[in-house]
Scaffold this motif. Structure first.
Motif, PDB file in Angstrom:
ATOM      1  N   PHE A 272     -15.115  77.475 -71.745  1.00 33.07           N
ATOM      2  CA  PHE A 272     -16.136  78.456 -71.383  1.00 33.07           C
ATOM      3  C   PHE A 272     -16.055  78.888 -69.917  1.00 33.07           C
ATOM      4  CE2 PHE A 272     -17.872  76.548 -75.193  1.00 33.07           C
ATOM      5  CZ  PHE A 272     -18.453  77.617 -75.860  1.00 33.07           C
ATOM      6  N   ARG A 273     -14.991  78.459 -69.235  1.00 34.52           N
ATOM      7  CA  ARG A 273     -14.895  78.742 -67.799  1.00 34.52           C
ATOM      8  C   ARG A 273     -14.806  80.242 -67.509  1.00 34.52           C
ATOM      9  NH1 ARG A 273     -13.618  75.583 -63.723  1.00 34.52           N
ATOM     10  NH2 ARG A 273     -12.852  73.932 -65.100  1.00 34.52           N
ATOM     11  N   GLU A 274     -13.943  80.938 -68.250  1.00 35.56           N
ATOM     12  CA  GLU A 274     -13.687  82.338 -67.940  1.00 35.56           C
ATOM     13  C   GLU A 274     -14.219  83.312 -68.983  1.00 35.56           C
ATOM     14  OE1 GLU A 274      -9.505  82.655 -67.448  1.00 35.56           O
ATOM     15  OE2 GLU A 274      -9.478  81.587 -65.535  1.00 35.56           O
ATOM     16  N   VAL A 275     -14.395  82.826 -70.200  1.00 38.83           N
ATOM     17  CA  VAL A 275     -14.811  83.719 -71.285  1.00 38.83           C
ATOM     18  C   VAL A 275     -16.325  83.659 -71.455  1.00 38.83           C
ATOM     19  CG1 VAL A 275     -14.589  84.267 -73.736  1.00 38.83           C
ATOM     20  CG2 VAL A 275     -12.618  83.379 -72.453  1.00 38.83           C
ATOM     21  N   GLU A 276     -16.961  84.795 -71.350  1.00 36.76           N
ATOM     22  CA  GLU A 276     -18.400  84.857 -71.540  1.00 36.76           C
ATOM     23  C   GLU A 276     -18.709  85.078 -73.019  1.00 36.76           C
ATOM     24  OE1 GLU A 276     -22.298  87.371 -69.981  1.00 36.76           O
ATOM     25  OE2 GLU A 276     -20.375  87.513 -68.925  1.00 36.76           O
ATOM     26  N   GLN A 277     -19.414  84.138 -73.611  1.00 36.12           N
ATOM     27  CA  GLN A 277     -19.718  84.218 -75.032  1.00 36.12           C
ATOM     28  C   GLN A 277     -20.902  85.143 -75.287  1.00 36.12           C
ATOM     29  OE1 GLN A 277     -17.913  82.455 -77.401  1.00 36.12           O
ATOM     30  NE2 GLN A 277     -16.559  81.869 -75.710  1.00 36.12           N
ATOM     31  N   SER A 278     -20.856  85.832 -76.428  1.00 31.36           N
ATOM     32  CA  SER A 278     -21.989  86.654 -76.828  1.00 31.36           C
ATOM     33  C   SER A 278     -23.148  85.751 -77.226  1.00 31.36           C
ATOM     34  CB  SER A 278     -21.600  87.541 -78.017  1.00 31.36           C
ATOM     35  OG  SER A 278     -21.386  86.741 -79.174  1.00 31.36           O
ATOM     36  N   LEU A 279     -24.339  86.321 -77.289  1.00 32.32           N
ATOM     37  CA  LEU A 279     -25.517  85.547 -77.677  1.00 32.32           C
ATOM     38  C   LEU A 279     -25.325  84.958 -79.078  1.00 32.32           C
ATOM     39  CD1 LEU A 279     -28.339  84.609 -76.943  1.00 32.32           C
ATOM     40  CD2 LEU A 279     -29.243  86.746 -77.900  1.00 32.32           C
ATOM     41  N   TYR A 280     -24.710  85.729 -79.975  1.00 27.56           N
ATOM     42  CA  TYR A 280     -24.470  85.243 -81.333  1.00 27.56           C
ATOM     43  C   TYR A 280     -23.538  84.032 -81.307  1.00 27.56           C
ATOM     44  CZ  TYR A 280     -22.577  84.954 -86.053  1.00 27.56           C
ATOM     45  OH  TYR A 280     -22.168  84.493 -87.276  1.00 27.56           O
ATOM     46  N   GLU A 281     -22.441  84.133 -80.525  1.00 29.52           N
ATOM     47  CA  GLU A 281     -21.483  83.035 -80.445  1.00 29.52           C
ATOM     48  C   GLU A 281     -22.125  81.798 -79.832  1.00 29.52           C
ATOM     49  OE1 GLU A 281     -17.197  85.244 -79.926  1.00 29.52           O
ATOM     50  OE2 GLU A 281     -18.565  85.235 -78.214  1.00 29.52           O
ATOM     51  N   GLN A 282     -22.974  82.001 -78.847  1.00 26.98           N
ATOM     52  CA  GLN A 282     -23.643  80.864 -78.219  1.00 26.98           C
ATOM     53  C   GLN A 282     -24.554  80.154 -79.213  1.00 26.98           C
ATOM     54  OE1 GLN A 282     -25.511  81.711 -74.436  1.00 26.98           O
ATOM     55  NE2 GLN A 282     -23.902  83.172 -73.875  1.00 26.98           N
ATOM     56  N   ARG A 283     -25.245  80.940 -80.040  1.00 29.44           N
ATOM     57  CA  ARG A 283     -26.133  80.338 -81.038  1.00 29.44           C
ATOM     58  C   ARG A 283     -25.340  79.552 -82.088  1.00 29.44           C
ATOM     59  NH1 ARG A 283     -30.295  85.456 -81.988  1.00 29.44           N
ATOM     60  NH2 ARG A 283     -31.610  85.062 -80.141  1.00 29.44           N
ATOM     61  N   GLN A 284     -24.127  80.034 -82.374  1.00 31.87           N
ATOM     62  CA  GLN A 284     -23.300  79.371 -83.361  1.00 31.87           C
ATOM     63  C   GLN A 284     -22.714  78.069 -82.825  1.00 31.87           C
ATOM     64  OE1 GLN A 284     -24.483  81.325 -86.039  1.00 31.87           O
ATOM     65  NE2 GLN A 284     -22.516  80.676 -86.847  1.00 31.87           N
ATOM     66  N   ARG A 285     -22.638  77.972 -81.510  1.00 34.21           N
ATOM     67  CA  ARG A 285     -21.991  76.813 -80.892  1.00 34.21           C
ATOM     68  C   ARG A 285     -22.887  76.214 -79.812  1.00 34.21           C
ATOM     69  NH1 ARG A 285     -16.063  78.167 -79.059  1.00 34.21           N
ATOM     70  NH2 ARG A 285     -16.079  75.892 -78.873  1.00 34.21           N
ATOM     71  N   LEU A 286     -24.113  75.965 -80.165  1.00 34.10           N
ATOM     72  CA  LEU A 286     -25.082  75.454 -79.195  1.00 34.10           C
ATOM     73  C   LEU A 286     -24.636  74.141 -78.568  1.00 34.10           C
ATOM     74  CD1 LEU A 286     -28.482  76.235 -80.970  1.00 34.10           C
ATOM     75  CD2 LEU A 286     -27.480  77.388 -78.976  1.00 34.10           C
ATOM     76  N   SER A 287     -24.063  73.257 -79.390  1.00 29.86           N
ATOM     77  CA  SER A 287     -23.632  71.952 -78.878  1.00 29.86           C
ATOM     78  C   SER A 287     -22.528  72.108 -77.845  1.00 29.86           C
ATOM     79  CB  SER A 287     -23.148  71.067 -80.029  1.00 29.86           C
ATOM     80  OG  SER A 287     -22.657  69.839 -79.536  1.00 29.86           O
ATOM     81  N   ASP A 288     -21.536  72.963 -78.141  1.00 32.59           N
ATOM     82  CA  ASP A 288     -20.434  73.172 -77.204  1.00 32.59           C
ATOM     83  C   ASP A 288     -20.910  73.844 -75.924  1.00 32.59           C
ATOM     84  OD1 ASP A 288     -18.620  71.995 -78.887  1.00 32.59           O
ATOM     85  OD2 ASP A 288     -17.902  73.877 -79.744  1.00 32.59           O
ATOM     86  N   VAL A 289     -21.838  74.783 -76.072  1.00 30.04           N
ATOM     87  CA  VAL A 289     -22.386  75.453 -74.883  1.00 30.04           C
ATOM     88  C   VAL A 289     -23.082  74.433 -73.986  1.00 30.04           C
ATOM     89  CG1 VAL A 289     -24.105  77.108 -74.059  1.00 30.04           C
ATOM     90  CG2 VAL A 289     -22.622  77.694 -75.987  1.00 30.04           C
ATOM     91  N   ALA A 290     -23.836  73.528 -74.600  1.00 33.83           N
ATOM     92  CA  ALA A 290     -24.535  72.501 -73.825  1.00 33.83           C
ATOM     93  C   ALA A 290     -23.535  71.587 -73.120  1.00 33.83           C
ATOM     94  CB  ALA A 290     -25.442  71.687 -74.749  1.00 33.83           C
ATOM     95  N   LYS A 291     -22.444  71.233 -73.828  1.00 36.40           N
ATOM     96  CA  LYS A 291     -21.456  70.341 -73.225  1.00 36.40           C
ATOM     97  C   LYS A 291     -20.673  71.027 -72.109  1.00 36.40           C
ATOM     98  CE  LYS A 291     -21.071  67.218 -77.136  1.00 36.40           C
ATOM     99  NZ  LYS A 291     -20.252  66.619 -78.208  1.00 36.40           N
ATOM    100  N   ALA A 292     -20.561  72.346 -72.194  1.00 37.52           N
ATOM    101  CA  ALA A 292     -19.873  73.080 -71.132  1.00 37.52           C
ATOM    102  C   ALA A 292     -20.609  72.945 -69.799  1.00 37.52           C
ATOM    103  CB  ALA A 292     -19.728  74.552 -71.514  1.00 37.52           C
ATOM    104  N   GLY A 293     -21.921  72.750 -69.879  1.00 35.01           N
ATOM    105  CA  GLY A 293     -22.707  72.596 -68.661  1.00 35.01           C
ATOM    106  C   GLY A 293     -23.035  71.159 -68.323  1.00 35.01           C
ATOM    107  N   ALA A 294     -22.529  70.210 -69.127  1.00 36.16           N
ATOM    108  CA  ALA A 294     -22.837  68.794 -68.927  1.00 36.16           C
ATOM    109  C   ALA A 294     -22.039  68.219 -67.757  1.00 36.16           C
ATOM    110  CB  ALA A 294     -22.533  68.013 -70.206  1.00 36.16           C
ATOM    111  N   THR A 295     -22.631  67.226 -67.095  1.00 31.25           N
ATOM    112  CA  THR A 295     -21.954  66.617 -65.945  1.00 31.25           C
ATOM    113  C   THR A 295     -21.832  65.104 -66.052  1.00 31.25           C
ATOM    114  OG1 THR A 295     -24.045  66.443 -64.730  1.00 31.25           O
ATOM    115  CG2 THR A 295     -22.726  68.461 -64.413  1.00 31.25           C
TER     116      THR A 295
END
Length: 225
Positions: free
Chosen positions: A64-87
């Motif tokens: 998710f570093r360079e590619v901005e996901q659409s709202l639909y894609e983010q909803r489909q991959r909520l877990s991955d989106v959350a992990k992209a921001g995890a530290t």
């Protein structure tokens, strides 16, 4: 009868690389690289397994570093989106952890790995304390048995058990883990049983039954006159 099958504690690695809940992202990556592992258990307290961080849990941050996901894609991959921001490990880990007990058979462990699509399993006791780790490679160790060892076990635990009166006439040959049974027996209905029992011997790759005979008369067990 065939011997008791090997269990997870027979093949697991007891020295386990693990991290705590608060371990930072970079420390997790460095730990995996240093120890050449693709996943690490996350521990709490004195060693209770609360989750696992795998390479798959870490990759969303790069994806998710360079590619901005659409709202639909983010909803489909909520877990991955959350992990992209995890530290930290606590934010990244998959929980509850997929684990196995040390007394589970290798077949049971292999089934868990296949169904849950994981490459390794933390081994825990009844209260969830880490005892070791078992990988796919560990489960394959049984296939390192020599052909001679397999042949001896097949003769002792299958042939002598099923065909006590004819064991001397049954030839067992093992080549690259493939067991061939040759000879003449009285009751051909036992051939399928023999194949099943030989397959249960650890290290056996396949079975080739080349047994001949005749069906046993009703009520007359094999070996009787």
């Amino acid at each position: 009868m065939p011997e008791t099958p090997h269990i997870v504690s027979d093949v697991m690695t007891q020295t386990v690389v693990a991290v705590g809940r608060d371990a930072p992202f970079k420390e997790i990556v460095q730990t995996m690289e240093q120890w050449k592992v693709s996943a690490v258990p996350v521990l709490e307290g004195e060693g209770r397994v609360i989750g696992v961080v795998s390479e798959a849990d870490l990759l969303p941050k790069e994806e998710f570093r360079e590619v901005e996901q659409s709202l639909y894609e983010q909803r489909q991959r909520l877990s991955d989106v959350a992990k992209a921001g995890a530290t930290t490990a606590g934010e990244l880990m998959s929980t509850p952890a997929v684990t196995v007990h040390p007394d589970a058979t290798l077949a049971q462990a292999a089934r868990i790995m296949a169904v849950r699509k994981v490459k390794r399993l933390p081994v825990v006791d009844d209260v969830g304390m880490l005892q070791g780790i078992v990988s796919r490679a560990d489960l394959l160790k049984v296939f390192l048995r020599s052909d001679e060892d397999i042949e001896e076990e097949v003769r002792r635990t299958v042939v002598s058990y099923l065909f006590p009166a004819f064991s001397h006439a049954i030839h067992v040959n093992v080549r690259e883990g493939v067991v061939t049974l040759r000879g003449h027996i009285r009751d051909t209905s036992l051939i399928s049983v023999a194949v099943r029992l030989v397959r249960a011997v650890e290290g056996v790759v396949d079975v080739e039954p080349r047994l001949t005979g005749e069906s046993a008369a009703p009520g007359r067990p094999e070996g009787t006159q």
